[in-house]
Design an enzyme around this catalytic site. Structure first.
Site, PDB file in Angstrom:
ATOM      1  CB  SER A   1       7.725  -3.604   0.745  1.00  0.00           C
ATOM      2  OG  SER A   1       6.799  -3.300   0.010  1.00  0.00           O
ATOM      3  CE  LYS A   2       6.724  -8.457   6.475  1.00  0.00           C
ATOM      4  NZ  LYS A   2       7.106  -9.342   7.573  1.00  0.00           N
ATOM      5  NE  ARG A   3       1.838  -2.009   2.565  1.00  0.00           N
ATOM      6  CZ  ARG A   3       1.166  -1.417   1.868  1.00  0.00           C
ATOM      7  NH1 ARG A   3      -0.138  -2.042   1.640  1.00  0.00           N
ATOM      8  NH2 ARG A   3       1.635  -0.091   1.177  1.00  0.00           N
TER       9      ARG A   3
ATOM     10  CG  ASN B   1       7.700  -8.047  -5.017  1.00  0.00           C
ATOM     11  OD1 ASN B   1       7.212  -9.061  -6.045  1.00  0.00           O
ATOM     12  ND2 ASN B   1       7.940  -6.876  -5.810  1.00  0.00           N
TER      13      ASN B   1
ATOM     14  NE  ARG C   1       2.978 -10.183   3.483  1.00  0.00           N
ATOM     15  CZ  ARG C   1       3.594 -11.381   3.673  1.00  0.00           C
ATOM     16  NH1 ARG C   1       3.967 -12.212   2.756  1.00  0.00           N
ATOM     17  NH2 ARG C   1       4.265 -11.466   5.001  1.00  0.00           N
TER      18      ARG C   1
END
Ligand code: GLU
Length: 491
Positions: free
Chosen positions: A251-253, A255, A466
């Site tokens: 998940s972009k959260r 990676n 992030r």
């Protein structure tokens, strides 16, 4: 038989590394057997699909060195390769199913459906069955005569077990009790994924479907559709999902997941593709570094192992280092120039740097954050700012949400959206900007943070925000829930 594989990306967001991973295995599988690899765009979700996303997917797969024999940009004998251009085809096949009694028009209203779901929950069941949805014949007639909207749904068994064969997994048993009377055609006449996917795979003569394991639960519906149509079903092969280092679904959260991020952050396409080739697969001699041609030469799908492959940016960076060190200096010079260090980019940066320069020597330190992937941030980087660290963390997350929703990445749009957010949060723009500054450029003594974001581009800018949230301790599930509520309530 000619082997034909395909990928079928939906153009609804950034080009995902998972798409490239599936594409790589499809391309290798087909080409290793002298077959063809097809790219089809599944853009039936008209609200979420965009031409920009489609273009970015095609561009980034090509950047990685992948190519397809048929597709929207290269044509081919089975076109069009964009589902939005194939509307009539689906309608025709859907009518055929209705005629044969395998599908039915469903006039249930949104309120009724909600009510039915509630009853289902109370009864401890999960799937809406044709018998739940049925209306008395005269009621159907009445609604039809009144021209009320309807969808077409497929008939599914009430109970029993569906056995789906998977090339890697063998027989998979799925309980029909979990499978609902899937909508095939929406009230706007557009097909859903399931109908369009099956019809197209058949018409495009696809022999092997290699896709992510998240689609296993759809397989019974697909199998049934093939049976209803009387078509041979392609061989199914569900590849393991990519995972974050903590084993959760990538998940972009946790990676960066956009291929564009890796491009902008200075990764070599060969290295990224090589790394994707190592996701669940290995060379017979276990060598870590290999090219696409080498992978193709030794490709054997049966060597895929099903344990969730971990996509770890640190390992990827290490592998990228191997690739860099094997370039001739001349080649590396060309790569660096093509990537970022060229006149065109210099001319974009200079207007912002010039006013802050006394000597040429000031340039590189001023602009270095533009060429870095991630910045060496710590909590201390944020401590000189006026707001409390927790407040800064929340602000960065809110800014990230705003910027993720932003359609066009230009200074004015970024500025307007940040200004609106600072007002909604009742924070003075100066205090609001300070943490953004640190997150984006590593310092508050650089050029305007909005200019910096434009120069960095959306992928790297968002990744830095992030990273900053993480550096400040991240947000657990509970905090995130609270923030989401607060964010939603902002004007
Ligand atoms: N459109 C689907 C996706 O976005 C394709 C899944 C499949 O390959 O069947 O992943």
């Amino acid at each position: 038989m000619t082997v034909r594989t395909r990928i079928a990306p939906s153009p609804t967001g950034d080009p995902h590394v998972g798409t490239a991973y599936i594409a790589l295995f499809n391309q290798c599988f087909a080409r290793a057997q002298g077959g063809k690899f097809v790219l089809r765009i599944e853009d039936t979700d008209q609200q979420r699909s965009t031409p920009e996303s489609e273009q970015a997917i095609l561009d980034s797969l090509r950047w990685l060195g992948l190519d397809w024999d048929e597709g929207p940009d290269v044509g081919g004998p089975h076109g069009p390769y964009r589902q939005s251009e194939r509307g009539d085809v689906y309608k025709k096949y859907c009518d055929e199913l209705v005629e044969k009694g395998h599908a039915f028009h469903c006039y249930r209203t949104a309120d009724e459906l909600e009510q039915l779901r509630e009853e289902l929950r109370e009864a401890g069941r999960t799937a809406l069955k044709p018998s739940d949805l049925a209306l008395p014949e005269e009621e159907v007639e009445k609604r039809r005569a009144a021209g009320e909207p309807y969808v077409v749904r497929m008939n599914v068994p009430e109970s029993g077990t569906c056995v789906v064969e998977d090339l890697l997994r063998g027989p998979i048993e799925i309980d029909w009790g979990q499978v609902d009377a899937q909508i095939l055609l929406k009230s706007d006449g557009m097909p859903t994924y399931h109908l369009a996917n099956v019809v197209d795979d058949h018409l495009m003569e696809i022999t092997h479907v290699l896709r992510g394991e998240e689609w296993i639960n759809s397989a019974p519906k697909h199998k049934l559709l093939y049976e209803y149509f009387g078509w041979d079903m392609p061989v199914l092969c569900h590849l393991p999902l990519l995972r974050n280092p903590d084993k959760t679904k990538l998940s972009k959260r946790k990676n960066p997941t956009s291929i564009l991020y890796y491009q902008r952050a200075g990764f070599m396409p060969e290295a990224l593709l090589n790394y994707l080739g190592r996701m669940g697969w290995s060379m017979p001699d276990e060598s870590e570094k290999f090219s696409l041609d080498e992978m193709l030469e030794h490709f054997d799908i049966m060597r895929v192992s099903l344990g969730g492959p971990v996509f770890d940016v640190e390992k990827l960076s290490w592998l990228n280092g191997l690739w860099i060190r094997e370039l001739e200096d001349e080649q590396l010079a060309d790569r660096l120039q093509n990537w970022l260090l060229n006149r065109e980019n210099l001319l974009k940066v200079l207007p912002h740097a010039k006013g802050r320069m006394e000597t040429f020597g000031d340039f590189a330190p001023l602009a270095s954050f533009l060429a870095a992937g991630q910045l060496p941030l710590t909590e201390a980087s944020f401590s000189a700012n006026k707001l409390e660290l927790d407040e800064q963390k929340k602000l960065l997350q809110f800014a990230l949400w705003r910027l993720e929703a932003l359609r066009s990445w230009d200074k004015d749009s970024i500025f307007q959206s940040m200004k609106a957010l600072s007002q909604a949060m009742e924070i003075k723009l100066k205090d609001f900007n300070a943490p953004l500054f640190v997150a984006i450029s590593g310092t508050t003594a650089s050029f305007s943070v909005m200019d910096a974001m434009v120069l960095l581009g959306p992928d790297l800018s968002r990744a830095r925000l992030r990273q900053a949230v993480d550096v400040l301790g991240g947000a657990g599930k509970k905090v995130l829930k609270r923030w989401e509520k607060e964010y939603a309530s902002l004007a």
